[in-house]
Design a protein around this motif. Structure first.
Motif, PDB file in Angstrom:
ATOM      1  N   PRO A 286       0.825  -1.216   0.000  1.00 44.80           N
ATOM      2  CA  PRO A 286       0.000   0.000   0.000  1.00 44.80           C
ATOM      3  C   PRO A 286       0.858   1.264   0.000  1.00 44.80           C
ATOM      4  CG  PRO A 286       0.143  -0.879   2.224  1.00 44.80           C
ATOM      5  CD  PRO A 286       0.977  -1.780   1.351  1.00 44.80           C
ATOM      6  N   GLN A 287       0.402   2.264  -0.744  1.00 39.39           N
ATOM      7  CA  GLN A 287       1.038   3.579  -0.750  1.00 39.39           C
ATOM      8  C   GLN A 287      -0.062   4.627  -0.682  1.00 39.39           C
ATOM      9  OE1 GLN A 287       3.336   2.407  -4.515  1.00 39.39           O
ATOM     10  NE2 GLN A 287       4.690   3.944  -3.609  1.00 39.39           N
ATOM     11  N   THR A 288       0.173   5.684   0.098  1.00 39.23           N
ATOM     12  CA  THR A 288      -0.813   6.756   0.243  1.00 39.23           C
ATOM     13  C   THR A 288      -0.231   8.056  -0.296  1.00 39.23           C
ATOM     14  OG1 THR A 288      -1.757   5.700   2.198  1.00 39.23           O
ATOM     15  CG2 THR A 288      -2.283   8.020   1.853  1.00 39.23           C
ATOM     16  N   PHE A 289      -1.049   8.813  -1.023  1.00 38.23           N
ATOM     17  CA  PHE A 289      -0.614  10.065  -1.637  1.00 38.23           C
ATOM     18  C   PHE A 289      -1.561  11.186  -1.211  1.00 38.23           C
ATOM     19  CE2 PHE A 289       0.495   6.467  -4.245  1.00 38.23           C
ATOM     20  CZ  PHE A 289       1.826   6.676  -4.557  1.00 38.23           C
ATOM     21  N   THR A 290      -1.008  12.214  -0.554  1.00 40.18           N
ATOM     22  CA  THR A 290      -1.817  13.331  -0.067  1.00 40.18           C
ATOM     23  C   THR A 290      -1.244  14.686  -0.460  1.00 40.18           C
ATOM     24  OG1 THR A 290      -0.654  13.294   2.060  1.00 40.18           O
ATOM     25  CG2 THR A 290      -2.694  12.020   1.908  1.00 40.18           C
ATOM     26  N   ASP A 291      -0.034  14.725  -0.952  1.00 39.68           N
ATOM     27  CA  ASP A 291       0.612  15.965  -1.372  1.00 39.68           C
ATOM     28  C   ASP A 291       0.095  16.356  -2.754  1.00 39.68           C
ATOM     29  OD1 ASP A 291       2.383  17.922  -2.413  1.00 39.68           O
ATOM     30  OD2 ASP A 291       4.022  17.179  -1.160  1.00 39.68           O
ATOM     31  N   PRO A 292      -0.370  17.590  -2.929  1.00 35.24           N
ATOM     32  CA  PRO A 292      -0.887  18.002  -4.245  1.00 35.24           C
ATOM     33  C   PRO A 292       0.123  17.825  -5.377  1.00 35.24           C
ATOM     34  CG  PRO A 292      -1.416  19.631  -2.579  1.00 35.24           C
ATOM     35  CD  PRO A 292      -0.490  18.658  -1.924  1.00 35.24           C
ATOM     36  N   GLU A 293       1.411  17.825  -5.040  1.00 38.09           N
ATOM     37  CA  GLU A 293       2.440  17.666  -6.071  1.00 38.09           C
ATOM     38  C   GLU A 293       2.878  16.208  -6.234  1.00 38.09           C
ATOM     39  OE1 GLU A 293       5.649  20.325  -5.287  1.00 38.09           O
ATOM     40  OE2 GLU A 293       4.391  22.121  -5.375  1.00 38.09           O
ATOM     41  N   ALA A 294       2.228  15.299  -5.526  1.00 38.15           N
ATOM     42  CA  ALA A 294       2.598  13.884  -5.602  1.00 38.15           C
ATOM     43  C   ALA A 294       2.279  13.309  -6.981  1.00 38.15           C
ATOM     44  CB  ALA A 294       1.871  13.087  -4.524  1.00 38.15           C
ATOM     45  N   VAL A 295       3.027  12.295  -7.337  1.00 35.70           N
ATOM     46  CA  VAL A 295       2.815  11.568  -8.592  1.00 35.70           C
ATOM     47  C   VAL A 295       2.627  10.087  -8.252  1.00 35.70           C
ATOM     48  CG1 VAL A 295       3.806  10.894 -10.801  1.00 35.70           C
ATOM     49  CG2 VAL A 295       4.147  13.223  -9.938  1.00 35.70           C
ATOM     50  N   ILE A 296       1.541   9.513  -8.713  1.00 36.26           N
ATOM     51  CA  ILE A 296       1.241   8.107  -8.449  1.00 36.26           C
ATOM     52  C   ILE A 296       1.915   7.260  -9.525  1.00 36.26           C
ATOM     53  CG2 ILE A 296      -0.596   6.400  -8.162  1.00 36.26           C
ATOM     54  CD1 ILE A 296      -2.495   8.766  -7.544  1.00 36.26           C
ATOM     55  N   PRO A 297       2.853   6.389  -9.123  1.00 36.39           N
ATOM     56  CA  PRO A 297       3.546   5.561 -10.127  1.00 36.39           C
ATOM     57  C   PRO A 297       2.714   4.341 -10.508  1.00 36.39           C
ATOM     58  CG  PRO A 297       4.426   5.106  -7.946  1.00 36.39           C
ATOM     59  CD  PRO A 297       3.356   6.151  -7.755  1.00 36.39           C
ATOM     60  N   LEU A 298       2.421   4.230 -11.773  1.00 35.35           N
ATOM     61  CA  LEU A 298       1.631   3.099 -12.268  1.00 35.35           C
ATOM     62  C   LEU A 298       2.489   2.279 -13.224  1.00 35.35           C
ATOM     63  CD1 LEU A 298      -1.774   4.944 -12.910  1.00 35.35           C
ATOM     64  CD2 LEU A 298      -1.061   3.651 -10.875  1.00 35.35           C
ATOM     65  N   ALA A 299       3.431   1.531 -12.630  1.00 35.36           N
ATOM     66  CA  ALA A 299       4.363   0.752 -13.447  1.00 35.36           C
ATOM     67  C   ALA A 299       3.638  -0.270 -14.307  1.00 35.36           C
ATOM     68  CB  ALA A 299       5.391   0.068 -12.545  1.00 35.36           C
ATOM     69  N   MET A 300       2.537  -0.833 -13.788  1.00 34.88           N
ATOM     70  CA  MET A 300       1.802  -1.847 -14.542  1.00 34.88           C
ATOM     71  C   MET A 300       1.178  -1.267 -15.815  1.00 34.88           C
ATOM     72  SD  MET A 300      -0.203  -0.128 -12.417  1.00 34.88           S
ATOM     73  CE  MET A 300       0.689  -0.714 -10.989  1.00 34.88           C
ATOM     74  N   LEU A 301       1.035   0.057 -15.859  1.00 35.89           N
ATOM     75  CA  LEU A 301       0.492   0.710 -17.054  1.00 35.89           C
ATOM     76  C   LEU A 301       1.564   1.487 -17.801  1.00 35.89           C
ATOM     77  CD1 LEU A 301      -2.882   2.114 -15.630  1.00 35.89           C
ATOM     78  CD2 LEU A 301      -2.418  -0.125 -16.651  1.00 35.89           C
ATOM     79  N   SER A 302       2.804   1.405 -17.308  1.00 34.83           N
ATOM     80  CA  SER A 302       3.950   2.101 -17.916  1.00 34.83           C
ATOM     81  C   SER A 302       3.734   3.610 -17.979  1.00 34.83           C
ATOM     82  CB  SER A 302       4.230   1.552 -19.330  1.00 34.83           C
ATOM     83  OG  SER A 302       4.488   0.169 -19.283  1.00 34.83           O
ATOM     84  N   CYS A 303       3.149   4.164 -16.902  1.00 32.80           N
ATOM     85  CA  CYS A 303       2.933   5.609 -16.860  1.00 32.80           C
ATOM     86  C   CYS A 303       2.815   6.072 -15.415  1.00 32.80           C
ATOM     87  CB  CYS A 303       1.685   6.006 -17.655  1.00 32.80           C
ATOM     88  SG  CYS A 303       0.132   5.506 -16.873  1.00 32.80           S
ATOM     89  N   ASP A 304       2.758   7.379 -15.231  1.00 27.41           N
ATOM     90  CA  ASP A 304       2.535   7.985 -13.922  1.00 27.41           C
ATOM     91  C   ASP A 304       1.240   8.781 -13.962  1.00 27.41           C
ATOM     92  OD1 ASP A 304       4.945   7.017 -12.869  1.00 27.41           O
ATOM     93  OD2 ASP A 304       6.060   8.742 -13.651  1.00 27.41           O
ATOM     94  N   LEU A 305       0.660   9.011 -12.770  1.00 27.69           N
ATOM     95  CA  LEU A 305      -0.587   9.755 -12.666  1.00 27.69           C
ATOM     96  C   LEU A 305      -0.410  10.858 -11.625  1.00 27.69           C
ATOM     97  CD1 LEU A 305      -3.624  10.063 -13.358  1.00 27.69           C
ATOM     98  CD2 LEU A 305      -4.099   8.401 -11.541  1.00 27.69           C
TER      99      LEU A 305
END
Length: 201
Positions: free
Chosen positions: A168-187
């Motif tokens: 599990p990873q939690t993202f709360t910083d407005p400048e955070a980037v969610i890494p989606l390695a399974m989709l080969s992209c970031d969000l």
């Protein structure tokens, strides 16, 4: 003793009557105005979405649509039913498929191989999204990541499948980037919440 036995039989009959066979569910669901999930014979109605809920889903669809290689991945919205098992069927807010979609049968109503699913939590569904439904997703071998997004505060939780279990990873910083390695992209998180304002507390 007889009255107790009769009462038990009646209780069992009522419980049996309430459970709908899965093939009946498929036919019945086609006639309904609203969507219903199916869990071991029980029906769970999907409530309508708020403006924020709908906006967040659209933000993520647009972001991923621009970020993923659409020759390798396909996106499906919340109308696509996913088969967790032969007796469990749910509706993620978004499903992403790598390669060709696999369906339960030729009707193509029941997707079997999403690699990524999204749930935007609602007050009526948040407890279930974080417990039962998340567990269902964890049990489907094709799913490599689940993203839970809160519509009432800046908070996204990413669960990714690994050799040692789910991370599990939690993202709360407005400048955070969610890494989606399974989709080969970031969000980027600010793309998720674009156009969304929260009440000051």
């Amino acid at each position: 003793m007889l009255a107790r036995r009769d009462a038990l039989r009646l209780k069992m009959a009522i419980q049996t009557k309430e459970l709908m066979p899965v093939e009946d569910y498929f036919a019945w669901a086609l006639q309904q105005e609203h969507r219903y999930e199916y869990i071991d014979g029980e029906l769970i109605e999907m409530t309508g979405a708020s403006n924020k809920h709908s906006q967040i889903i659209m933000n993520i669809i647009l972001a991923l649509g621009n970020a993923v290689d659409l020759s390798r991945y396909a996106l499906r919205n919340q109308g696509m039913r996913v088969q967790i098992s032969p007796s469990r069927y749910v509706y993620p807010d978004l499903s992403v498929i790598r390669g060709n979609p696999v369906f339960r049968d030729a009707s193509e109503y029941n997707l079997m191989n999403p690699c990524f699913v999204l749930e935007v939590t609602s007050p009526s569904s948040i407890a279930r999204d974080r417990s039962d439904k998340l567990g269902y997703y964890f049990s489907l071998p094709s799913i490599e990541a689940c993203l839970l997004v809160d519509q009432h505060r800046l908070n996204a939780e990413l669960y990714t499948r690994g050799d040692a279990g789910w991370l599990p990873q939690t993202f709360t910083d407005p400048e955070a980037v969610i890494p989606l390695a399974m989709l080969s992209c970031d969000l980027p998180l600010d793309h998720v919440y674009r156009g969304i304002t929260f009440e000051q507390t």
